[in-house]
Write a protein that holds these residues in place. Sequence first.
Motif, PDB file in Angstrom:
ATOM      1  N   LEU A  82       0.946  -1.280   0.113  1.00 18.41           N
ATOM      2  CA  LEU A  82       0.292  -0.117   0.000  1.00 18.41           C
ATOM      3  C   LEU A  82       1.096   1.426   0.235  1.00 18.41           C
ATOM      4  CD1 LEU A  82      -3.033   0.621   1.759  1.00 18.41           C
ATOM      5  CD2 LEU A  82      -1.209   2.083   1.737  1.00 18.41           C
ATOM      6  N   ARG A  83       1.362   1.166   0.763  1.00 14.89           N
ATOM      7  CA  ARG A  83       2.727   2.567   0.927  1.00 14.89           C
ATOM      8  C   ARG A  83       3.394   2.810  -0.216  1.00 14.89           C
ATOM      9  NH1 ARG A  83       4.885   1.794   5.548  1.00 14.89           N
ATOM     10  NH2 ARG A  83       6.252   0.415   4.584  1.00 14.89           N
ATOM     11  N   ASP A  84       3.875   2.121  -1.264  1.00 18.85           N
ATOM     12  CA  ASP A  84       4.470   2.089  -1.899  1.00 18.85           C
ATOM     13  C   ASP A  84       3.609   2.549  -3.203  1.00 18.85           C
ATOM     14  OD1 ASP A  84       5.840   0.733   0.010  1.00 18.85           O
ATOM     15  OD2 ASP A  84       7.603   0.640  -1.417  1.00 18.85           O
ATOM     16  N   GLY A  85       2.747   1.573  -3.571  1.00 16.73           N
ATOM     17  CA  GLY A  85       1.383   1.477  -3.987  1.00 16.73           C
ATOM     18  C   GLY A  85       0.592   2.853  -4.863  1.00 16.73           C
ATOM     19  N   VAL A  86       0.321   3.431  -3.119  1.00 19.51           N
ATOM     20  CA  VAL A  86       0.009   4.488  -3.317  1.00 19.51           C
ATOM     21  C   VAL A  86       0.617   6.297  -4.536  1.00 19.51           C
ATOM     22  CG1 VAL A  86      -1.427   4.106  -1.624  1.00 19.51           C
ATOM     23  CG2 VAL A  86       0.803   6.470  -1.457  1.00 19.51           C
ATOM     24  N   TYR A  87       1.331   5.483  -4.110  1.00 22.55           N
ATOM     25  CA  TYR A  87       2.742   6.959  -4.215  1.00 22.55           C
ATOM     26  C   TYR A  87       2.893   6.605  -6.648  1.00 22.55           C
ATOM     27  CZ  TYR A  87       4.944   9.133  -0.453  1.00 22.55           C
ATOM     28  OH  TYR A  87       5.017   9.595   0.287  1.00 22.55           O
ATOM     29  N   ILE A  88       2.626   5.030  -6.339  1.00 22.30           N
ATOM     30  CA  ILE A  88       2.105   4.898  -8.171  1.00 22.30           C
ATOM     31  C   ILE A  88       1.401   5.127  -8.837  1.00 22.30           C
ATOM     32  CG2 ILE A  88       2.310   3.268  -9.536  1.00 22.30           C
ATOM     33  CD1 ILE A  88       4.161   1.691  -7.482  1.00 22.30           C
ATOM     34  N   GLU A 109      -2.958   7.298   3.905  1.00 22.52           N
ATOM     35  CA  GLU A 109      -2.172   7.109   2.624  1.00 22.52           C
ATOM     36  C   GLU A 109      -3.619   6.339   1.050  1.00 22.52           C
ATOM     37  OE1 GLU A 109       2.495   5.790   3.911  1.00 22.52           O
ATOM     38  OE2 GLU A 109       0.969   4.571   3.322  1.00 22.52           O
ATOM     39  N   GLY A 110      -4.224   5.741   1.993  1.00 23.59           N
ATOM     40  CA  GLY A 110      -5.136   5.951   1.674  1.00 23.59           C
ATOM     41  C   GLY A 110      -6.406   6.805   1.290  1.00 23.59           C
ATOM     42  N   ILE A 111      -6.526   6.977   2.439  1.00 27.58           N
ATOM     43  CA  ILE A 111      -7.517   8.756   2.257  1.00 27.58           C
ATOM     44  C   ILE A 111      -6.754   9.197   0.867  1.00 27.58           C
ATOM     45  CG2 ILE A 111      -8.604   9.990   2.941  1.00 27.58           C
ATOM     46  CD1 ILE A 111      -8.041   8.817   5.582  1.00 27.58           C
TER      47      ILE A 111
END
Length: 742
Positions: A314-320, A358-360
Motif C-alpha cells: 500500500l505505502r509504495d503503491g499509492v505513490y505509483i 495514504e489510502g485516503i
Amino acid sequence: MASYEFLEMKKRHPDWIWPRSDTHMVIGMPGSLECYKTWVEPGNSFSPGISSFGVSLWIYDLDEEAWYIPEQMKLESFSWHFLEGKIPVSVCSWETGTASVRTHLFQNGNVKRQTYTDTERLFLYGKKQTSLEVYMVLHSYGACGGFIESVEAEDNKTVQINGFPLVQGTVPYDGYGAEDFEKGEADISSWVLKRELPEKRRGFQENGWCSAALKYQVNLKEGEEKELAWHFPVYLPKSKASGLVKFTGIQEADPQKAEEQVKEYWKKMFGKLELKVPDKRFEQAFYGTLLHMLLMVTGDDVRIETSFYPLFWLRDGVYIINALEKCGMGEMAGKALKRLIFQDFAGGFGSEADAPAEGIWALCEHYRFGRDKKWLSEVYPAIRRKAEWIERMLDTEEDIFDCSTEMVTSFIRACMVCGLVCHPSEDGLIQGVMDHHIPIYWINCWAVFGLEQAEFCAGELGYKEESLRYGKRKEELKEALYAYYPKEFLETPELQGIYSFGCAVWPTQAFPKEMVRDKFEEWWNVWRNRGGEYRPGFDWTYFEAAQAHNYLLLGEHSKYRTMLERYYEYQDVPGMYGYNEGKGCFERGIPVYGGQDWGFGNILPYRGWDLFDCNLPHNWVSAELFLMLRDALVHEEDGGLVIGEGVEEEWLRDDWQEDNRQEDCESTQRYVRILGFPTYSGTVSFEIYRREKKLHFKFVSELPVSRLFLRIPSIGLEKVWENIKELEWTDKTEKGEGAKKT
C-alpha cells in the motif's frame, strides 16, 4: 534470490559464462501476469518470462580475432536506452573493432488472452569491410532462467525448448548444436568459446541443464547494415499446470511490423501527454521512470517490483497510483484503487499506521483529477472508515492490533511486531508502527494529511458534520505536532532524516514551508552535503527523491538540482533510469550482494540474478522521481497552479541568433513545451521560451485556474494571474515585467 542448485553449479564451474547479474530491468505489457514479464540485462541478454531460460548474443570479430560477450563486457561499454526515450523497446549498442552492434528487444501481445511474444532485432553495421560470427546462446540460466530439460532444432530457423518452438528466427542459421550435460561437465559455452558446436541436434537432461547455440556468419561491406531477428513466444511449459494454457505462437511474424505495433500501442497509451525540454536527461528520466511503473503493472495491481515483491504494497503503491493520475492514466489508477476500497492495510510488513491516511490520499486524488461525484459517493464509506482509523489511533489508551494483512515473507511471519498498529497516543500524537519502528513525523504528518483529505471529501458530498469533525481533529493534531517540533526532526545518524525530511512538505503539506526551512538547511549541512561534499543516499533511494521534491517546493532550486543530478549520475540501470531500493547493497557506490533478501528470496527459485539484492527497478523510487519531475513543471498549490518551479536558467538561453538558426523556437531547442498534463484544473498545456532577450509564456487550460503562478526561481521570476483559462504573456524588459493577453 537465485536457487541453491544454481549457486552450487556456479561454484563447480567458474569457467562457464554466467549471467552478469550486476543490473537488470523488466519489460512486459501493462496488466500481464507476473510470469510473463521479461528480465533484461545489459547487451539485451534476457529471459523471455520469469524462470524460463537465458538468451544472449555473442559476437566474434574475425578481423580482430576477438570475442564480444555481453556477460563479460564492462558496463560502460554499452549504450542502453528506451527507443525515442519513451517507447519500451530496449535499445542496447556497443562496438567491435570493425562493426557497430545494436539490438532492439521488446514485447507485444494481448493482455485479455494473456499471449505474449518477445522479439529481438540485431543490427550489424560495418565500420569497414569485415566478417563476424554471431552466436545466439541458449542457457537454462540467464537474467531470470529456469529448467531446459530438452532442446532440439526443429528446422533451420526454429528451436524447440521443452517441447515447444520457443525460439523462431527469421533467417536460416549457419550452424546449430546442443549440449545436454550428459557427463556432468559440459556446457554450450565450452564449445562456443572454441568457435565450435557439438554435433548433437537434441539435448535432453532431466535436471534441466541443457543448452544450445545457433551460429550465423555475417559478412559486411564498409557502410553496410544487416539485420537478424528472432521471436520468442513467452510460454512456460515447465510451470505447474502449464498444459491448461494453450500455446498460441508468435503475435506478428515481421519484426519491423511487430516493433511498429509496439510503438503505436505506447503512443496510444500516452495519449496527449507530451514533454519537451532542452535537457534530454530530464525527458528520459520522466518517461523512463513512468515506463518502469507501467511495465510492471500486474492485472489491476501496481507493483513495487515484479517477482521480488509479489504483492500490492500500500505505502509504495499509492505513490505509483498518484503517478498514473498525473500522467493521464486515470482509468488504470481507478482499477488499482479497488483494493483500497475494501482494505485499509496491505503490504508485506503487516498492518502499519500510515496506511489509512495514504489510502485516503489515493482515493481523494482520484476524485480531484476525475471530478466524478458519483464515484466519490460510492467510495466514501472507505474514506470514512480510514479516517476513523486515524481517530482511533489518536484516542487509544492501549495497543491496537490488526491481523488482516497477509504475511508473505518468512522473517515477517516470525516477527512479533506483525499486526501491531500503534501504542497508546502520547501528547496528542499517534505512536504508530511503520517499517518496524515508530517514526513520529512520518506517521503524524500522514495523519494530518489524511484528515485534511477526508475533510475535503466529506465537504464535497455535503457531509458537513463529518467534514467539521475531521477538520477539528486535523487542527488538534497539527497543534500537537508543532508543539513536538523540532524534537528529533533531524532523526538519528542511522536514519539521517529520511522520514521527517521525506514528508514534511511533500507530499503531506503538514508543515508550513517557512516553519521547517531552517531545519532543512541544517539537515543539508549535517547529512546530505556535509563538508561541502554531496553524499548520495544509496539506501532507501525513494526517500532521497522525496527530500529533493521537498527542496523543489521550498524554492531551494540549487539543492533540488544537485539532488536531481545525483539521479542522473547514479543509475542502477544505466540509461534506463532504474534504481535499486538499497538495503545495504552498496559499497563505495558499487552494487554488491548485501547478503539479505528480507525473506522474499526464499520463494524465488530462479537460475540467475545472484550478485546483490534484486528489488530492481524499484517503483517507489520511480514514482517519487516521476512525481518530482512533473511538479518541477506544473503542480497544484493553494487552489491554483504553479508553472516552472524546476525550469533551469540554461533551458531558456536566448541563443538562436548566435547559432544562426531559424527564428522559430522549435529549431533552437531552447524551450519548455508541455502538452496534455492532467491537473486539478483539467489538462493544461504551456510553452516557455526566450527570444530577443524577452521571455514568452503561452498557457491553455481545460478549466479556469483560480490562481496561476509562473514561478521560475532559477531566473528569479514570479508572476501571478487570477481566473485564467488561456493567456499569452511576454516580458517587456529583461527584469520580467510584462503584461498579459487573455
